[in-house]
Design an enzyme around this catalytic site. Structure first.
Site, short mmCIF file in Angstrom:
data_model
loop_
_atom_site.label_atom_id
_atom_site.label_comp_id
_atom_site.label_asym_id
_atom_site.label_seq_id
_atom_site.Cartn_x
_atom_site.Cartn_y
_atom_site.Cartn_z
N PHE A 124 0.37 -0.99 -0.05
CA PHE A 124 -0.15 -0.24 -0.10
C PHE A 124 1.15 1.15 0.07
O PHE A 124 2.00 1.56 0.82
CB PHE A 124 -0.38 -0.68 1.24
N GLN A 245 -7.43 14.98 3.14
CA GLN A 245 -6.85 14.10 2.28
C GLN A 245 -7.65 13.70 0.53
O GLN A 245 -8.69 13.53 1.13
CB GLN A 245 -6.29 12.42 2.52
N HIS A 247 -7.94 11.92 -2.34
CA HIS A 247 -7.39 10.00 -2.74
C HIS A 247 -7.29 9.95 -3.99
O HIS A 247 -8.18 10.31 -5.17
CB HIS A 247 -8.31 8.79 -2.69
N LEU A 257 -14.77 5.73 -4.65
CA LEU A 257 -13.53 4.69 -4.20
C LEU A 257 -12.85 3.90 -5.42
O LEU A 257 -13.76 3.04 -4.98
CB LEU A 257 -13.49 4.72 -2.98
N GLU A 260 -6.61 1.96 -3.04
CA GLU A 260 -4.95 1.72 -3.41
C GLU A 260 -4.18 0.43 -3.35
O GLU A 260 -3.86 0.20 -3.88
CB GLU A 260 -4.39 2.66 -2.60
N ARG A 291 -0.54 9.42 -0.93
CA ARG A 291 -1.69 9.67 -1.59
C ARG A 291 -1.51 10.91 -2.02
O ARG A 291 -1.63 11.72 -3.16
CB ARG A 291 -2.67 9.56 -0.09
N HIS A 358 -11.75 12.87 0.60
CA HIS A 358 -11.34 10.98 1.34
C HIS A 358 -11.59 11.60 2.24
O HIS A 358 -12.19 10.19 3.29
CB HIS A 358 -10.39 10.42 0.40
N ARG A 402 -2.47 11.03 6.13
CA ARG A 402 -2.31 9.80 6.23
C ARG A 402 -2.89 8.49 5.21
O ARG A 402 -2.57 8.94 3.71
CB ARG A 402 -3.79 9.41 6.62
C1 LIG Z 1 -14.76 4.70 0.34
C2 LIG Z 1 -13.80 3.99 2.10
C3 LIG Z 1 -12.68 3.20 1.67
C4 LIG Z 1 -12.24 3.49 2.50
N1 LIG Z 1 -10.66 2.39 3.02
C5 LIG Z 1 -10.27 2.39 3.75
C6 LIG Z 1 -9.14 1.35 3.98
O1 LIG Z 1 -8.93 0.04 3.31
N2 LIG Z 1 -8.13 1.09 5.14
C7 LIG Z 1 -8.25 2.23 5.81
O2 LIG Z 1 -7.96 2.30 6.56
N3 LIG Z 1 -9.29 3.06 6.04
C8 LIG Z 1 -10.36 3.43 5.26
N4 LIG Z 1 -10.51 4.16 4.80
C9 LIG Z 1 -10.86 4.94 6.02
C10 LIG Z 1 -11.16 4.98 6.88
O3 LIG Z 1 -12.67 3.61 6.41
C11 LIG Z 1 -11.87 5.51 7.49
O4 LIG Z 1 -11.89 6.69 8.32
C12 LIG Z 1 -13.52 5.15 9.27
O5 LIG Z 1 -13.84 3.55 9.32
C13 LIG Z 1 -13.84 6.05 10.08
O6 LIG Z 1 -14.14 4.97 11.27
P1 LIG Z 1 -15.22 5.57 12.62
O7 LIG Z 1 -15.14 4.72 13.44
O8 LIG Z 1 -14.61 6.36 13.09
O9 LIG Z 1 -16.23 6.62 11.48
P2 LIG Z 1 -17.36 5.81 10.66
O10 LIG Z 1 -17.01 4.51 9.87
O11 LIG Z 1 -17.94 7.12 9.84
O12 LIG Z 1 -18.54 5.36 11.47
C14 LIG Z 1 -19.42 6.93 12.44
C15 LIG Z 1 -20.44 6.85 13.35
O13 LIG Z 1 -21.15 7.48 14.00
C16 LIG Z 1 -22.54 7.72 13.93
N5 LIG Z 1 -22.91 9.30 13.71
C17 LIG Z 1 -22.31 10.36 13.52
N6 LIG Z 1 -22.49 11.60 13.90
C18 LIG Z 1 -23.91 11.17 14.72
C19 LIG Z 1 -24.44 11.95 15.83
N7 LIG Z 1 -24.44 13.56 15.45
N8 LIG Z 1 -25.46 11.21 15.97
C20 LIG Z 1 -25.54 9.74 16.39
N9 LIG Z 1 -24.56 9.18 15.61
C21 LIG Z 1 -23.80 9.67 14.57
C22 LIG Z 1 -22.74 7.33 12.19
O14 LIG Z 1 -24.27 6.87 12.57
C23 LIG Z 1 -21.73 6.02 11.91
O15 LIG Z 1 -21.97 5.31 13.07
C24 LIG Z 1 -11.96 4.52 3.53
C25 LIG Z 1 -12.64 5.29 3.58
C26 LIG Z 1 -13.84 5.83 2.75
C27 LIG Z 1 -14.63 6.61 2.81
#
Ligand SMILES: Cc1cc2nc3c(=O)[nH]c(=O)nc-3n(C[C@H](O)[C@H](O)[C@H](O)COP(=O)(O)OP(=O)(O)OC[C@H]3O[C@@H](n4cnc5c(N)ncnc54)[C@H](O)[C@@H]3O)c2cc1C
Length: 592
Positions: A124, A245, A247, A257, A260, A291, A358, A402
């Site tokens: 990666f 970032q 992507h 997306l 990568e 990136r 991203h 990142r």
């Molecule tokens: C398409 C895509 C592909 C990716 N691929 C990778 C990868 O392969 N490897 C990697 O390391 N990273 C990857 N990333 C980045 C990574 O997936 C994210 O940074 C990470 O999953 C975020 O996780 P999180 O638990 O912080 O939040 P999230 O998974 O975004 O969850 C947020 C949570 O908060 C809740 N929430 C938000 N606001 C409120 C509110 N006001 N009240 C109640 N609940 C709320 C939502 O409902 C949700 O449950 C990718 C990102 C994207 C967009």
């Protein structure tokens, strides 16, 4: 729906976790297993959180397929962050990574396997062996659906541990008392439209990213930065918000997306002359440079007239040479996305791609236990009762840029660490909940009531679109001071318009108009923080590339920015250059 303070329903928990993505659910699992009463709120069903969309993998120096160790991983992460990452937190994350991934494996996460039964790992961007010598295979993957596998595994474990989920609940504001301690949140139950007070001895923010403040984004529609808005409104700062970032490979025109991992498997970027241009920009890592580097190189190619398509507005990602077996086995969802959104079958034709917003590197400032910190009298001061983890937090392991697969890692390492820290601290904290802070409660209800009682005004959609257009135009891959300063003015005007948003349908049950209007009040905080912090950082570092100041300036800018909403002003604090046990990696030029 006008909310009255004395008649609001109240519920009490030991811990309220706002967000059911990978970070929230890894934390809640730790808490529920330790016997604490824990409620997890989510705007959507937990397994629909954005983590489900993560494709390429989660990093850990398992060394299953090429020699590796956590110290190389740490070096790559510090260098990837353009030295803005805190080295204590980075050491902690990279050391913990193998255990955190094996733990997921033992939870039943269905990783791809090598012939000898070990976890499959792909190369990666920016992940190298021997301090930058060559790419290393460090990304543990479940095909191109790693986040899906992770999130479902964590959800099942939480159900088994009897975590209490409040599904389709939206947290509105933090409740902070006169001591500055956080004692819970106000929240809207979407099904009924009722507002609740959720009291908690500890509140954990795990609300994910805010990529939806841009017009072209790989992020889910729910990624509106609610946690950042809540924290900013409560008087606490947001850190390093100028760093976002792009992507390199969003499907041109659609933004969806393309991981990568495609380049990890051997895919390459080409310009209109069929040239593999990354060989010119990054002779060692080529298409697998970090990136920020690849996105800028692509933008440069397009600007200099070597873009593809009728108006030269994108480059292409070629992977047909990998063969249909590899594509169908390792990248099945990518093939589907390319067919559905890019109108090409990558087994035969290259995919049109452009850099697309991203990930937010900045967020709510924390230490490596996940505790939210304020900067006061030249030191970090812990905010009692408040933690932040995952993409909404600036821990800060990603600094100015990142590395791919380090976010899924950050979720599980710091989700777990915060959980453990809360459990360890629990008996020492008061056994009962602190009294409800009336002022803070009134602030939240006044905010909702003002929106509710407004009969006419701006439409949420119009103001939201204007924010997205402005951010896209003024805060892109390459920035100029002139564009940024214009952006600051526009976003300030839009912040005024947000105050006049109204919606006609005031019905209570599942009223999405109300939810979108409330989300907008969070998005504008994120946008204000971003443009102001970006307009003041007169250097180029990581994802913040300023035409007027094209080089990194460690003498003046090796520091984190802190933005305060109520004064719309900035402060700065030093980067933690000292790791926990090893020697510091001093700043040097970043070449690949
Ligand atoms: C398409 C895509 C592909 C990716 N691929 C990778 C990868 O392969 N490897 C990697 O390391 N990273 C990857 N990333 C980045 C990574 O997936 C994210 O940074 C990470 O999953 C975020 O996780 P999180 O638990 O912080 O939040 P999230 O998974 O975004 O969850 C947020 C949570 O908060 C809740 N929430 C938000 N606001 C409120 C509110 N006001 N009240 C109640 N609940 C709320 C939502 O409902 C949700 O449950 C990718 C990102 C994207 C967009």
């Amino acid at each position: 729906m006008v909310a009255v303070k004395n008649s609001l329903p109240r519920r009490k928990f030991d811990v309220v976790v706002v967000g059911a993505g990978g970070a929230g659910m890894r934390c809640s699992l730790q808490l529920a297993q330790a016997g604490l009463s824990v409620a997890v709120l989510s705007k959507v069903f937990p397994t629909r959180s954005h983590t489900v969309a993560a494709q390429g993998g989660v990093s850990a120096s398992l060394g299953n397929m090429s020699e590796d160790n956590w110290y190389w991983h740490m070096y790559d992460t510090v260098k990837g962050s353009d030295w803005l990452g805190d080295q204590d937190a980075i050491e902690f994350m990279c050391r913990e990574a193998p255990n955190a991934v094996y733990e997921l494996e033992h939870f039943g996460m269905p990783f791809d396997r090598n012939a000898d039964g070990t976890i499959y790992q792909r190369p990666f961007g920016g992940h190298t062996a021997n301090f930058g010598e060559k790419p290393v295979q460090r990304a543990c993957a479940a095909a191109d659906r790693t986040g899906h596998a992770m999130l479902h595994t964590l959800y099942q474990r939480n159900v088994a541990a009897r975590t209490h989920f409040l599904v389709e609940w939206m947290a509105l504001d933090l409740l902070r008392d006169d001591d500055g301690d956080v004692v819970g949140v106000t929240a809207l139950e979407m099904e009924t439209g009722d507002i609740y007070i959720l009291e908690a001895k500890t509140t954990v923010m795990a609300t994910g990213g805010a990529g939806r403040i841009w017009a072209a984004s790989t992020n889910a529609f729910i990624n509106t930065g609610d946690g950042l808005g809540m924290v900013a409104r409560s008087g606490l700062p947001l850190e390093d918000m100028e760093f976002w970032q792009f992507h390199p490979t969003g499907v041109a025109g659609a933004g969806v997306l393309i991981t990568e991992g495609v380049r990890g498997e051997g895919g390459i970027l080409l310009n209109k002359n069929g040239e593999r241009f990354m060989e010119r920009y990054a002779p060692t890592l080529k298409d697998l440079a970090p990136r920020d580097f690849v996105s800028r190189s692509m933008d440069q190619e397009i600007k200099e007239g070597r873009g593809c398509g009728p108006d030269g507005s994108y480059v292409v990602l070629k992977l047909d040479h990998l063969g249909s077996d590899v594509i169908n086995k390792r990248l099945p969802s990518i093939r589907e996305i390319a067919i559905k959104f890019g109108n090409v079958d990558p087994i035969k034709d290259p995919i049109p791609v452009v850099p697309t917003i991203h990930y937010q590197m900045g967020g709510i400032p924390t230490n490596y236990h996940g505790q939210v910190v304020e900067w006061a009298d030249g030191a970090n001061r812990v905010v009692n009762g408040l933690y932040a983890i995952g993409e909404c937090a600036a821990t800060s392991v990603h600094g100015a840029n990142r590395l791919g697969t380090n976010s899924l890692l950050d979720l599980i390492v710091f989700g777990r660490a915060a959980g453990n820290h809360i459990v360890a601290a629990h008996p020492e904290r008061q056994k009962t909940h602190k009294p409800l802070p009336q002022q803070s409660l009134e602030f939240s209800l006044d905010r909702v009531n003002a929106l509710e009682s407004r009969a006419n005004g701006e439409k949420t959609q119009d103001v939201g679109n204007a924010i997205r257009v402005s951010m896209q135009r003024h805060c892109g891959v390459f920035r100029t001071l002139e564009l940024l300063e214009e952006g600051v003015g526009q976003i300030a005007d839009l912040a005024e318009r947000v105050k006049h948003v109204s919606f006609k349908d005031k019905s209570k049950v599942f009223n999405t108009a109300r939810i979108e209007a409330l989300e907008l009040s969070n998005m504008i905080e994120v946008a204000r923080a971003t443009v102001l912090a970006a307009s003041k950082r007169t250097e180029s570092r990581g994802a913040h590339a300023l035409d007027d100041f094209p080089t990194r300036d460690d003498e003046n800018w090796l520091k984190h920015s802190l933005w305060y909403s109520n004064t719309n002003s900035l402060d700065y604090k030093p980067v933690q250059m000292k790791p926990l046990t090893v020697d510091s990696f001093p700043p040097k030029a970043r070449t690949f």
